[in-house]
Design a protein around this motif. Structure first.
Motif, mmCIF file in Angstrom:
data_model
loop_
_atom_site.group_PDB
_atom_site.id
_atom_site.type_symbol
_atom_site.label_atom_id
_atom_site.label_comp_id
_atom_site.label_asym_id
_atom_site.label_seq_id
_atom_site.Cartn_x
_atom_site.Cartn_y
_atom_site.Cartn_z
ATOM 1 N N TRP A 24 31.695 30.993 37.728
ATOM 2 C CA TRP A 24 32.476 32.085 37.147
ATOM 3 C C TRP A 24 32.247 32.276 35.649
ATOM 4 O O TRP A 24 32.728 33.239 35.064
ATOM 5 N N GLU A 43 42.290 32.455 35.470
ATOM 6 C CA GLU A 43 41.907 33.865 35.675
ATOM 7 C C GLU A 43 41.760 34.228 37.146
ATOM 8 O O GLU A 43 40.884 35.020 37.522
ATOM 9 N N PHE A 44 42.597 33.643 37.980
ATOM 10 C CA PHE A 44 42.579 34.000 39.399
ATOM 11 C C PHE A 44 43.110 35.415 39.589
ATOM 12 O O PHE A 44 44.111 35.801 38.988
ATOM 13 N N SER A 45 42.448 36.173 40.441
ATOM 14 C CA SER A 45 43.000 37.464 40.869
ATOM 15 C C SER A 45 43.675 37.231 42.221
ATOM 16 O O SER A 45 43.599 36.132 42.783
ATOM 17 N N ASP A 48 41.553 35.813 44.918
ATOM 18 C CA ASP A 48 41.200 34.410 44.692
ATOM 19 C C ASP A 48 42.331 33.498 45.178
ATOM 20 O O ASP A 48 42.081 32.418 45.710
ATOM 21 N N GLY B 196 46.327 43.041 37.788
ATOM 22 C CA GLY B 196 45.424 42.207 38.576
ATOM 23 C C GLY B 196 44.669 41.185 37.745
ATOM 24 O O GLY B 196 44.006 40.331 38.284
ATOM 25 N N THR B 200 39.847 41.088 37.854
ATOM 26 C CA THR B 200 39.982 42.280 38.695
ATOM 27 C C THR B 200 39.452 43.497 37.940
ATOM 28 O O THR B 200 38.733 44.334 38.504
#
Lengths: 98, 298
Positions: A24, A43-45, A48, B196, B200
């Motif tokens: 990533w 920074e997970f969406s 994820d 998001g 995102t």
């Protein structure tokens, strides 16, 4: 004694996260640990998070009903820490014992 | 998560089946998200629906963890992707539910392959055929929201015919600059998938900048009003009472006189997120009631 302690669950979860983020190109302030927050720190969406919980269920070979953890009062929680996830997993695996 | 490999792209999907008797023949419900979302959009609704149906959620190409090929983002092509997933999973006949642009994808599939659908459920779908323009100044509360966004440095061409897309892109670029989405007026969450996160936003901008998606998304649908009028499936259409897509709903009501239309009070475009209980109840009521809208083909 629980089948899987919180510390064991946490170690497994961190391993899964590290696998997920290896390409990533993240600039992490510190290594992923108990207090790391999925969205804020890693920074997970949303997708994820779903990938992570599917991977956790595959790792432990058990469905855990993560929506209980992800939802609060009918809405998605803003963020989750690794520690919160580990505590949930440990409780669920413990509760599954006969 | 499982992945379907197609010649042009990969499709990420997830199935949830929590029926009391999983060995009983399943009724299948397939969920298709809208633009700039992904299958996680449904995750909070899915457990309630999976108690009765085998639920399949898919990431459209260019979204979520599905592949991002250079081309193929019109609703007609995306409908072929969904059809390929049905084939792959052996789902002969499904209840198909789509939100927003995902609903347009579902509609294309319904018109091309009605034999694959047991029913069609549309959530806040705007069709360009019926509602060619989407100007922000026509939206409820724009007079309050517009100045707030200007203060944040987000300027929208108020006369633009596709201002919704422009607003979405500007908001994503704003997040990409590292700005915190929490500064956005709460009203904006009625219209856009905000919050998001940076990744995102990066994904969305990459999709717009490196593929044909920008042009494909605003292509006119591949069907006519006559085609729509001849759809004989049981149909449910749910709209947020305050949504900018209500104009489409009003025209569909004239075309589909036997379909079930529901308007969720005090709700905008994203009522599946803001009012999930009401939406789930609408879906369950519709699916549990033998639908009167299976009309005789004209």
């Amino acid at each position: 004694m629980p089948t899987v302690t919180k510390i064991q669950a946490q170690r497994a979860i961190i391993g899964i996260i590290q696998d997920m983020i290896q390409d990533w190109d993240l600039d992490l302030d510190e290594p992923i640990g108990a207090n790391s927050k999925l969205a804020q720190d890693i920074e997970f969406s949303s997708i994820d998070v779903i990938q992570l919980i599917v991977s956790i269920e595959e790792y432990f070979k058990q469905k855990m009903g993560f929506h209980e953890l992800l939802m609060n009062d009918g809405r998605y929680v803003d963020d989750l820490s690794v520690s919160e996830l580990a505590a949930f997993v440990s409780t669920k695996l413990d509760g599954a014992q006969p | 998560m499982p992945v379907l490999r197609l010649p042009e792209t990969t499709l990420n999907y997830l199935q949830m089946d929590e029926r009391p008797d999983p060995t009983a023949p399943p009724l299948d419900l397939v969920l298709v998200h809208g633009l700039a979302a992904n299958l996680a959009f449904w995750y909070h609704l899915a457990p309630a629906l999976a108690a009765q149906y085998r639920v399949t959620m898919v990431d459209l190409r260019g979204h979520g963890r599905s592949g991002m090929p250079a081309t193929g983002y019109t609703p007609a092509v995306l409908a072929q992707d969904v059809l390929a997933l049905l084939d792959h999973l052996g789902l002969e006949r499904v209840h198909l539910l789509g939100h927003s642009f995902g609903g347009s994808v579902c509609l294309h599939l319904a018109l091309a392959h009605p034999e694959r659908l047991a029913s069609l459920l549309l959530a806040d779908v705007r069709l360009r055929l019926l509602q060619p323009q989407q100007r922000v100044q026509d939206w409820p509360h724009w007079e309050r929201l517009g100045p707030n966004l200007k203060e944040l440095g987000i300027h929208i061409d108020e006369a633009g015919h596709e201002a919704g897309y422009q607003l979405l892109e500007e908001v994503m670029r704003f997040q990409l600059r590292g700005s915190d989405a929490s500064v956005f007026p709460k009203l904006l969450a009625q219209w856009l998938p905000i919050g998001g996160g940076k990744r995102t936003a990066q994904h969305w901008i990459k999709l717009l900048d490196t593929t044909s998606a920008r042009q494909d998304f605003i292509a006119l649908e591949d069907f006519t009003q006559t085609d729509l009028a001849q759809l004989t499936l049981p149909l449910l259409a749910v709209y947020g009472e305050q949504s900018m897509a209500v104009k489409t709903a009003r025209q569909l009501q004239e075309l589909w006189t036997q379909a079930r239309f529901e308007f969720i009070p005090q709700a905008g475009h994203f009522f599946p997120l803001s009012q999930p209980e009401k939406f789930v109840m609408s879906i369950q009521n519709f699916l549990n009631t033998p639908c009167p809208s299976a009309r005789t083909a004209v």
